[in-house]
Design a protein around this motif. Structure first.
Motif, PDB file in Angstrom:
ATOM      1  N   LEU A 190     -21.680  53.698  70.180  1.00  0.00           N
ATOM      2  CA  LEU A 190     -20.324  54.249  70.052  1.00  0.00           C
ATOM      3  C   LEU A 190     -20.293  55.740  70.370  1.00  0.00           C
ATOM      4  CD1 LEU A 190     -19.356  52.511  66.693  1.00  0.00           C
ATOM      5  CD2 LEU A 190     -18.392  51.983  68.933  1.00  0.00           C
ATOM      6  N   MET A 191     -21.303  56.477  69.863  1.00  0.00           N
ATOM      7  CA  MET A 191     -21.258  57.933  69.956  1.00  0.00           C
ATOM      8  C   MET A 191     -21.483  58.462  71.372  1.00  0.00           C
ATOM      9  SD  MET A 191     -20.623  60.738  68.580  1.00  0.00           S
ATOM     10  CE  MET A 191     -20.535  60.358  66.817  1.00  0.00           C
ATOM     11  N   THR A 192     -22.454  57.902  72.111  1.00  0.00           N
ATOM     12  CA  THR A 192     -22.763  58.445  73.435  1.00  0.00           C
ATOM     13  C   THR A 192     -21.569  58.378  74.390  1.00  0.00           C
ATOM     14  OG1 THR A 192     -25.068  57.801  73.113  1.00  0.00           O
ATOM     15  CG2 THR A 192     -24.425  58.427  75.333  1.00  0.00           C
ATOM     16  N   PHE A 225     -15.921  63.663  75.925  1.00  0.00           N
ATOM     17  CA  PHE A 225     -15.697  65.075  75.614  1.00  0.00           C
ATOM     18  C   PHE A 225     -16.290  66.009  76.674  1.00  0.00           C
ATOM     19  CE2 PHE A 225     -14.584  63.632  71.345  1.00  0.00           C
ATOM     20  CZ  PHE A 225     -13.656  64.575  70.936  1.00  0.00           C
ATOM     21  N   GLY A 226     -16.868  65.456  77.714  1.00  0.00           N
ATOM     22  CA  GLY A 226     -17.393  66.262  78.802  1.00  0.00           C
ATOM     23  C   GLY A 226     -18.826  66.742  78.608  1.00  0.00           C
ATOM     24  N   ILE A 227     -19.545  66.167  77.629  1.00  0.00           N
ATOM     25  CA  ILE A 227     -20.937  66.543  77.407  1.00  0.00           C
ATOM     26  C   ILE A 227     -21.787  65.906  78.511  1.00  0.00           C
ATOM     27  CG2 ILE A 227     -22.852  66.580  75.756  1.00  0.00           C
ATOM     28  CD1 ILE A 227     -20.322  67.968  74.741  1.00  0.00           C
ATOM     29  N   PRO A 228     -22.682  66.650  79.188  1.00  0.00           N
ATOM     30  CA  PRO A 228     -23.540  66.062  80.225  1.00  0.00           C
ATOM     31  C   PRO A 228     -24.382  64.918  79.662  1.00  0.00           C
ATOM     32  CG  PRO A 228     -23.664  68.463  80.267  1.00  0.00           C
ATOM     33  CD  PRO A 228     -22.905  68.100  79.036  1.00  0.00           C
ATOM     34  N   PRO A 229     -24.605  63.845  80.439  1.00  0.00           N
ATOM     35  CA  PRO A 229     -25.345  62.676  79.942  1.00  0.00           C
ATOM     36  C   PRO A 229     -26.695  62.999  79.308  1.00  0.00           C
ATOM     37  CG  PRO A 229     -24.317  62.144  82.022  1.00  0.00           C
ATOM     38  CD  PRO A 229     -24.067  63.612  81.798  1.00  0.00           C
ATOM     39  N   THR A 230     -27.483  63.883  79.937  1.00  0.00           N
ATOM     40  CA  THR A 230     -28.802  64.209  79.378  1.00  0.00           C
ATOM     41  C   THR A 230     -28.677  64.837  77.995  1.00  0.00           C
ATOM     42  OG1 THR A 230     -28.710  66.278  80.655  1.00  0.00           O
ATOM     43  CG2 THR A 230     -30.029  64.484  81.567  1.00  0.00           C
ATOM     44  N   LYS A 231     -27.729  65.763  77.852  1.00  0.00           N
ATOM     45  CA  LYS A 231     -27.539  66.437  76.557  1.00  0.00           C
ATOM     46  C   LYS A 231     -26.904  65.494  75.536  1.00  0.00           C
ATOM     47  CE  LYS A 231     -27.660  70.656  76.652  1.00  0.00           C
ATOM     48  NZ  LYS A 231     -27.543  72.102  76.923  1.00  0.00           N
ATOM     49  N   ALA A 232     -26.026  64.600  75.992  1.00  0.00           N
ATOM     50  CA  ALA A 232     -25.400  63.626  75.092  1.00  0.00           C
ATOM     51  C   ALA A 232     -26.449  62.691  74.505  1.00  0.00           C
ATOM     52  CB  ALA A 232     -24.342  62.820  75.843  1.00  0.00           C
ATOM     53  N   VAL A 233     -27.365  62.202  75.342  1.00  0.00           N
ATOM     54  CA  VAL A 233     -28.414  61.291  74.883  1.00  0.00           C
ATOM     55  C   VAL A 233     -29.366  62.005  73.921  1.00  0.00           C
ATOM     56  CG1 VAL A 233     -30.471  59.999  75.612  1.00  0.00           C
ATOM     57  CG2 VAL A 233     -28.326  59.755  76.878  1.00  0.00           C
ATOM     58  N   GLY A 234     -29.820  63.208  74.305  1.00  0.00           N
ATOM     59  CA  GLY A 234     -30.753  63.954  73.460  1.00  0.00           C
ATOM     60  C   GLY A 234     -30.185  64.287  72.097  1.00  0.00           C
ATOM     61  N   THR A 247     -35.482  51.694  76.500  1.00  0.00           N
ATOM     62  CA  THR A 247     -34.016  51.660  76.576  1.00  0.00           C
ATOM     63  C   THR A 247     -33.378  52.748  75.722  1.00  0.00           C
ATOM     64  OG1 THR A 247     -34.084  49.263  76.911  1.00  0.00           O
ATOM     65  CG2 THR A 247     -31.975  50.212  76.270  1.00  0.00           C
ATOM     66  N   VAL A 248     -33.841  52.872  74.489  1.00  0.00           N
ATOM     67  CA  VAL A 248     -33.263  53.854  73.559  1.00  0.00           C
ATOM     68  C   VAL A 248     -33.525  55.276  74.038  1.00  0.00           C
ATOM     69  CG1 VAL A 248     -33.416  54.787  71.220  1.00  0.00           C
ATOM     70  CG2 VAL A 248     -33.341  52.321  71.564  1.00  0.00           C
ATOM     71  N   THR A 249     -34.715  55.545  74.559  1.00  0.00           N
ATOM     72  CA  THR A 249     -35.047  56.892  75.031  1.00  0.00           C
ATOM     73  C   THR A 249     -34.204  57.289  76.231  1.00  0.00           C
ATOM     74  OG1 THR A 249     -37.325  56.604  74.268  1.00  0.00           O
ATOM     75  CG2 THR A 249     -36.918  58.407  75.797  1.00  0.00           C
ATOM     76  N   LEU A 250     -33.920  56.321  77.082  1.00  0.00           N
ATOM     77  CA  LEU A 250     -33.153  56.612  78.293  1.00  0.00           C
ATOM     78  C   LEU A 250     -31.660  56.705  78.029  1.00  0.00           C
ATOM     79  CD1 LEU A 250     -33.593  57.038  81.348  1.00  0.00           C
ATOM     80  CD2 LEU A 250     -33.238  54.585  81.655  1.00  0.00           C
ATOM     81  N   THR A 251     -31.139  55.882  77.101  1.00  0.00           N
ATOM     82  CA  THR A 251     -29.689  55.798  76.914  1.00  0.00           C
ATOM     83  C   THR A 251     -29.208  56.153  75.510  1.00  0.00           C
ATOM     84  OG1 THR A 251     -29.711  53.474  76.203  1.00  0.00           O
ATOM     85  CG2 THR A 251     -29.662  53.887  78.564  1.00  0.00           C
ATOM     86  N   SER A 252     -30.120  56.230  74.541  1.00  0.00           N
ATOM     87  CA  SER A 252     -29.844  56.495  73.110  1.00  0.00           C
ATOM     88  C   SER A 252     -29.194  55.305  72.406  1.00  0.00           C
ATOM     89  CB  SER A 252     -28.983  57.749  72.895  1.00  0.00           C
ATOM     90  OG  SER A 252     -27.604  57.492  73.058  1.00  0.00           O
ATOM     91  N   ILE A 253     -29.037  54.158  73.087  1.00  0.00           N
ATOM     92  CA  ILE A 253     -28.454  52.995  72.418  1.00  0.00           C
ATOM     93  C   ILE A 253     -29.379  51.789  72.549  1.00  0.00           C
ATOM     94  CG2 ILE A 253     -26.150  53.829  72.959  1.00  0.00           C
ATOM     95  CD1 ILE A 253     -25.844  51.554  74.904  1.00  0.00           C
TER      96      ILE A 253
END
Length: 260
Positions: free
Chosen positions: A28-30, A36-45, A159-165
């Protein structure tokens, strides 16, 4: 980044839903952070460390209720943590521009959301099917089960490391197949316990690569911690199936938009 009340509210809403339904917060969060315009790499981290901190409280509660099978958690971790470290190493070693990495993460995230939405919708059917076809061999853990559990851990770690989900919905559903006679609360508690070291290792790894926004993390936690508490208190008082189906449809649409 500047303080945004919208992010605090997002943390509150996601925390509330996680406490109410047990659906993984990352799925849900990512997408919300991308909105909100957060870059994907920073959103996942950032989301990985957000998940680690929020789920620590869940582990404490589930452990007190004896809802954690630490043996299964150990086998999962044996596969997921090395896989997470290998994925981080690959991400850090790729000599390419950040836009390409962001695009890869968005595509991976989209597919992970689609699979998660399907897993949420058919979760109960999968559980009933696996329990119906479970034989006596499922009453006790075997070497084959342990090896398969490590294999699931490897897939979840990458999977989780790459996408956070994936640690929540996908992890629990895959465990249903391997341990169909294990009570559902113990499956959920075990997966939450496994998610903490996985998201912590992956989150710290992303932070070392510069994929972390501490102010963003603080705003999300400011909303999610009370949200999880409120949701947990109301758990069971709101039609669970209705909420799960609504969330699954939302995740499917978000995944479809990211891919296509």
């Amino acid at each position: 980044m500047d303080f945004q009340i919208g992010l605090v509210i997002a943390g509150l809403v996601v925390g509330f839903i996680v406490g109410l339904t047990g659906v993984g917060g990352g799925s849900l969060m990512t997408p919300i952070l991308l909105y909100f315009g957060i870059p994907p790499t920073k959103a996942v981290g950032t989301d990985l460390l957000y998940a680690a901190f929020t789920k620590m409280g869940g582990v404490f509660v589930h452990h007190k209720k004896s809802n954690v099978n630490w043996s299964i958690t150990g086998w999962l971790t044996l596969g997921s943590v090395p896989a997470a470290m290998a994925t981080l190493w690959i991400l850090n070693s790729i000599k390419t521009d950040i836009e390409t990495v962001n695009q890869v993460i968005k595509q991976s995230l989209g597919w992970a959301l689609l699979f998660t939405s399907v897993a949420i919708i058919f979760k109960q059917k999968i559980l009933k099917f696996s329990q119906k076809h479970a034989g006596d061999k499922f009453h006790s853990e075997s070497t084959t089960q342990n090896m398969l559990t490590i294999g699931i851990g490897v897939l979840l770690g990458a999977t989780v490391t790459l996408t956070s989900i994936g640690a929540g919905a996908l992890g629990t559903v895959t465990l249903f197949f391997l341990y169909p006679l294990l009570p559902t609360p113990r499956l959920v508690g075990t997966e939450i316990a496994h998610a903490v070291p996985l998201t912590l290792v992956a989150g710290v790894g992303h932070a070392s690569m510069g994929n972390l926004d501490l102010i963003l993390l603080g705003q999300l936690l400011l909303g999610s911690l009370p949200g999880i508490f409120i949701g947990s208190m109301l758990s069971g008082k709101v039609p669970d199936q209705f909420l799960r189906n609504a969330i699954a449809i939302m995740l499917f649409l978000a995944g479809y938009k990211l891919i296509f």
